[in-house]
Design a protein around this motif. Structure first.
Motif, mmCIF file in Angstrom:
data_model
loop_
_atom_site.group_PDB
_atom_site.id
_atom_site.type_symbol
_atom_site.label_atom_id
_atom_site.label_comp_id
_atom_site.label_asym_id
_atom_site.label_seq_id
_atom_site.Cartn_x
_atom_site.Cartn_y
_atom_site.Cartn_z
ATOM 1 N N HIS A 54 7.766 -4.205 -13.445
ATOM 2 C CA HIS A 54 7.440 -4.414 -14.861
ATOM 3 C C HIS A 54 6.693 -5.726 -15.061
ATOM 4 O O HIS A 54 5.750 -5.798 -15.854
ATOM 5 C CB HIS A 54 8.717 -4.411 -15.707
ATOM 6 N N LEU A 110 -4.965 2.964 -14.683
ATOM 7 C CA LEU A 110 -3.682 2.974 -13.970
ATOM 8 C C LEU A 110 -2.623 2.006 -14.497
ATOM 9 O O LEU A 110 -1.505 2.429 -14.805
ATOM 10 C CB LEU A 110 -3.892 2.739 -12.474
ATOM 11 N N PRO A 111 -2.939 0.696 -14.644
ATOM 12 C CA PRO A 111 -1.879 -0.193 -15.123
ATOM 13 C C PRO A 111 -1.385 0.202 -16.512
ATOM 14 O O PRO A 111 -0.192 0.044 -16.813
ATOM 15 C CB PRO A 111 -2.537 -1.576 -15.137
ATOM 16 N N ARG A 154 -9.942 -3.483 -14.262
ATOM 17 C CA ARG A 154 -8.596 -2.946 -14.135
ATOM 18 C C ARG A 154 -7.549 -4.042 -14.369
ATOM 19 O O ARG A 154 -6.537 -3.823 -15.029
ATOM 20 C CB ARG A 154 -8.420 -2.349 -12.739
ATOM 21 N N LEU A 206 -1.281 3.280 -17.595
ATOM 22 C CA LEU A 206 -0.461 4.470 -17.389
ATOM 23 C C LEU A 206 0.980 4.060 -17.075
ATOM 24 O O LEU A 206 1.935 4.583 -17.639
ATOM 25 C CB LEU A 206 -1.050 5.255 -16.219
ATOM 26 N N TYR A 207 1.105 3.063 -16.181
ATOM 27 C CA TYR A 207 2.447 2.631 -15.810
ATOM 28 C C TYR A 207 3.108 1.823 -16.913
ATOM 29 O O TYR A 207 4.317 1.635 -16.908
ATOM 30 C CB TYR A 207 2.401 1.837 -14.500
ATOM 31 N N ARG A 248 -5.214 4.613 -23.969
ATOM 32 C CA ARG A 248 -5.511 4.204 -22.613
ATOM 33 C C ARG A 248 -7.009 4.275 -22.354
ATOM 34 O O ARG A 248 -7.619 3.353 -21.831
ATOM 35 C CB ARG A 248 -4.791 5.174 -21.679
ATOM 36 N N ARG A 298 4.814 -7.298 -12.818
ATOM 37 C CA ARG A 298 3.454 -7.111 -12.295
ATOM 38 C C ARG A 298 2.597 -6.367 -13.302
ATOM 39 O O ARG A 298 1.425 -6.659 -13.500
ATOM 40 C CB ARG A 298 3.496 -6.299 -10.993
ATOM 41 N N ASN A 299 3.219 -5.411 -13.928
ATOM 42 C CA ASN A 299 2.480 -4.564 -14.847
ATOM 43 C C ASN A 299 2.070 -5.310 -16.121
ATOM 44 O O ASN A 299 0.967 -5.143 -16.626
ATOM 45 C CB ASN A 299 3.346 -3.348 -15.196
ATOM 46 N N LEU A 324 -9.668 -0.123 -5.089
ATOM 47 C CA LEU A 324 -9.745 0.959 -6.072
ATOM 48 C C LEU A 324 -9.301 2.233 -5.341
ATOM 49 O O LEU A 324 -9.514 2.353 -4.139
ATOM 50 C CB LEU A 324 -11.175 1.117 -6.579
ATOM 51 N N ILE A 325 -8.673 3.160 -6.079
ATOM 52 C CA ILE A 325 -8.244 4.410 -5.434
ATOM 53 C C ILE A 325 -9.440 5.358 -5.371
ATOM 54 O O ILE A 325 -10.014 5.713 -6.398
ATOM 55 C CB ILE A 325 -7.055 5.039 -6.204
ATOM 56 N N PHE A 346 -4.346 -8.075 -10.959
ATOM 57 C CA PHE A 346 -4.752 -8.394 -9.584
ATOM 58 C C PHE A 346 -6.221 -8.084 -9.336
ATOM 59 O O PHE A 346 -6.719 -7.032 -9.749
ATOM 60 C CB PHE A 346 -3.940 -7.558 -8.583
ATOM 61 N N LEU A 389 -9.940 8.618 -7.519
ATOM 62 C CA LEU A 389 -9.981 8.534 -8.981
ATOM 63 C C LEU A 389 -11.312 7.946 -9.434
ATOM 64 O O LEU A 389 -11.912 7.143 -8.726
ATOM 65 C CB LEU A 389 -8.834 7.654 -9.497
ATOM 66 N N ILE A 448 1.339 3.722 -21.929
ATOM 67 C CA ILE A 448 0.443 3.837 -23.090
ATOM 68 C C ILE A 448 -0.155 5.237 -23.126
ATOM 69 O O ILE A 448 -0.521 5.793 -22.093
ATOM 70 C CB ILE A 448 -0.660 2.758 -23.007
ATOM 71 N N GLU A 471 -10.461 6.175 -14.508
ATOM 72 C CA GLU A 471 -9.067 6.481 -14.168
ATOM 73 C C GLU A 471 -8.409 5.331 -13.422
ATOM 74 O O GLU A 471 -7.234 5.037 -13.619
ATOM 75 C CB GLU A 471 -9.001 7.762 -13.321
#
Lengths: 231, 391
Positions: free
Chosen positions: A81, A108-109, A156, A111-112, A120, A83-84, A96-97, A89, A100, A115, A104
């Motif tokens: 939480h 990600l942050p 991000r 999403l976690y 988002r 970190r989020n 990057l993934i 970072f 996605l 929101i 997208e």
């Protein structure tokens, strides 16, 4: 804002031969809105320091206060939480993934954070606009240049509007001109939005750009230079 | 992160590697399809058997005697009298005397497959048969030992072109006159119920040199079957004084036994098919483990961005469940198709039961959870720093 109180990170503690003191009693305070470069050779302990600041790792001993709360004893879930919500970072390898899209990835942050979809999208799009990638949102990381990917990863980090951004060798994988652009951008963030920046680097020319530099050697701080002091 | 989001994530991740997802699902598809097809076919088989028992008459009681060399015996006349005396309980009875290895001949044509059975004039009513041409055997045929016979459609078509009434066939050398043709009941196949010749039991007993030892006794109606059986038992015990000399079984009991055996057989078959479901589940676990290893770096990134262990766990578990559930649904359609197709091939009407579908879907989703949990737990426990450094 970020306060280390006598932090140690020791591997194989007690085993005389194998004991590694990656961080050997470090204390410092970084205030809100500061731009601090942490400099050191590889193996100096700066990465371990960065991991502890980033709540990716917990110290063996000592207290780490982030915004006044002690995070050194938090559970895995609580750290997630932190970190989020408190940290953004930026990595050397962008991280990057690949599966996605840029949008997208930036989402990600958020999403976690829990929101909802439309908000988002909105926040992520705005973050990408800010780094000048509004026309690349549907692209995949592999379709972007290194500099663009790093800008996407900055977007991000920004998207959730965290008070602190941690940048680990953000220019390390880029040519010097692109690297300079990225650095300028990070400086602008610090100046315009008042985001606290902690930048890890081994490059003295990058370190020169930082208003404050912490030099680390063998797990200890050997120098704490403030440019303003010199002036 | 909500379950819906985990689900969207899972679908996206599956869509990213379609071939792998398809192959992983295949195990579950085959398992579920096998379970459904087998259960449906077994259901079809048992309903076929039950209905053919019903055709034979669920009011019937089968009696057979074991010759023990004693001087006490029950003759057809005794059975007849016993039934006549209790008209309130019994509709009637017919002896059934199979002439083993009978040779049937017409002109120069031979048949060894036809079963020749000696019966009474009530046989058709008791066993729910009817003639489509001519007449069935009569009381007079039986009493006067007339060499008349009623034949099945296979026998008719084998020996005669079309009309058989009034023609003669020879059984073990004795000529018989065809008086009726039974309605087709088994597709007119060789060695089936349509390959039958019925003759008066009095004649059968004489030409085969055997006594009647099997009877079909029909109770008046369904409610009287149990009572009729008890009375019959009492009578036989009084007459013979030895329980080992006869066996009595009602059609209902026989049907129950067959049903029971079929039930057990289908349990065994479903168990075997279940193994393929298990193998499918292990396939899912295997691929999930590979996927976790492959995506170590992604997991590290997600954790750095604030994913909790629960977020990562649910992402992978939901992915496993989605894989197996999609496999399960496809398996249902495939299984239903397979059951229909195989059913048509062997001439069976597959009965697709809702419970089989329900069970296999919940089992396949359960497999997703069970076999997805372990790899997912592994992913959730990854140390973010190590995961980020992983290449």
């Amino acid at each position: 804002m970020i306060e280390f109180r006598d932090i140690y990170k020791i591997y194989n503690e007690g085993e005389a031969e194998n004991e590694v003191r990656a961080v050997d009693g470090i204390s410092f305070f970084i205030g809100r809105g500061e731009f601090v470069g942490i400099v050191g050779a590889s193996g100096s302990g700066k990465s371990t320091c960065m991991n502890i600041i980033g709540c990716l790792d917990v110290p063996t001993r000592g207290q780490y206060l982030l915004n006044g709360t002690d995070v050194s004893t938090m559970s895995e879930k609580q750290l997630a939480h932190v970190r989020n919500r408190e940290l953004g970072f930026v990595f050397q390898q962008y991280n990057l993934i690949p599966k996605l899209t840029i949008l997208e990835n930036v989402e990600l942050p958020l999403l976690y954070k829990g929101i909802g979809q439309s908000e988002r999208r909105e926040l992520s799009f705005r973050a990408l606009e800010k780094v000048g990638l509004a026309d690349r949102v549907k692209k995949y990381p592999a379709q972007l240049s290194g500099g663009q990917q790093q800008r996407a990863s900055i977007a991000r980090a920004l998207a959730g509007n965290p008070p602190v951004i941690l940048a680990d060798e953000p220019t390390g994988a880029l040519d010097s001109k692109t690297g300079r652009d990225i650095l300028e951008f990070i400086k602008k963030l610090n100046e315009e939005d008042g985001t606290t920046i902690v930048l890890i680097t081994h490059d003295p020319s990058i370190a020169e750009e930082c208003p404050r530099v912490l030099k680390i050697h063998d797990g200890k701080i050997i120098d704490d230079i403030r440019k303003q002091d010199i002036k | 992160m909500s379950i819906t989001q985990s689900f969207m994530l899972a679908v996206k991740s599956l869509a990213a590697s379609k071939m792998r997802a398809f192959l992983t699902m295949l195990g579950i598809v085959i398992g579920v399809a096998a379970v459904i097809a087998l259960v449906s076919l077994m259901n079809g088989m048992s309903s076929l058997i039950v209905s053919s028992f019903e055709d034979m008459g669920m009011n019937n009681i089968m009696v057979s005697f074991t010759p023990r060399g004693g001087n006490r015996e029950i003759k057809p006349e005794d059975m007849q009298k016993f039934c006549d005396d209790r008209e309130d309980l019994y509709f009637g009875m017919t002896p059934t005397l199979n002439i083993m290895g009978a040779t049937v001949k017409q002109g120069t044509v031979n048949s060894n497959t036809s079963s020749v059975v000696g019966v009474s004039e009530l046989y058709d009513e008791i066993n729910g048969k009817a003639v489509e041409q001519g007449t069935f055997l009569t009381y007079v045929d039986v009493e006067n030992r007339m060499r008349n016979c009623v034949i099945g459609t296979y026998v008719r078509d084998y020996f005669f072109d079309g009309d058989a009434i009034g023609k003669t066939i020879k059984i073990n050398g004795y000529p018989f006159c065809v008086t009726g043709v039974l309605e087709e009941s088994a597709g007119g196949e060789q060695s089936s119920a349509d390959d039958t010749i019925l003759i008066p039991y009095t004649v059968a007993s004489k030409i085969a040199f055997t006594r009647v030892s099997n009877y079909t006794v029909a109770a008046k109606d369904n409610e009287h079957v149990e009572e009729a059986k008890k009375e019959l038992q009492k009578y036989l015990f009084n007459e013979l004084g030895d329980e080992d000399m006869y066996t009595i079984i009602t059609m209902q009991e026989a049907a129950n036994i067959v049903d029971d055996i079929l039930g057990k057989m289908s349990m065994v078959l479903v168990g075997i098919a279940g193994i393929s479901l298990l193998v499918g589940g292990i396939g899912i676990m295997n691929i999930m483990l590979v996927s976790v290893t492959e995506r170590t770096r992604e997991i590290g990134i997600r954790k750095a961005l604030g994913a909790t262990p629960w977020d990562i766990l649910s992402q992978f578990v939901v992915e496993a469940i989605t894989t197996s559930a999609i496999g399960g649904v496809v398996g249902i359609f495939f299984g239903v198709f397979l059951a229909r197709m195989l059913g048509n091939m062997v001439g069976l009407r597959a009965v697709i039961s809702a419970s089989a579908i329900l069970i296999s879907v919940s089992v396949s989703a359960g497999i997703g959870i069970a076999f997805g949990y372990f790899p997912a737990k592994k992913a959730a426990k990854l140390n973010p720093i190590d995961a980020l450094r992983y290449d």
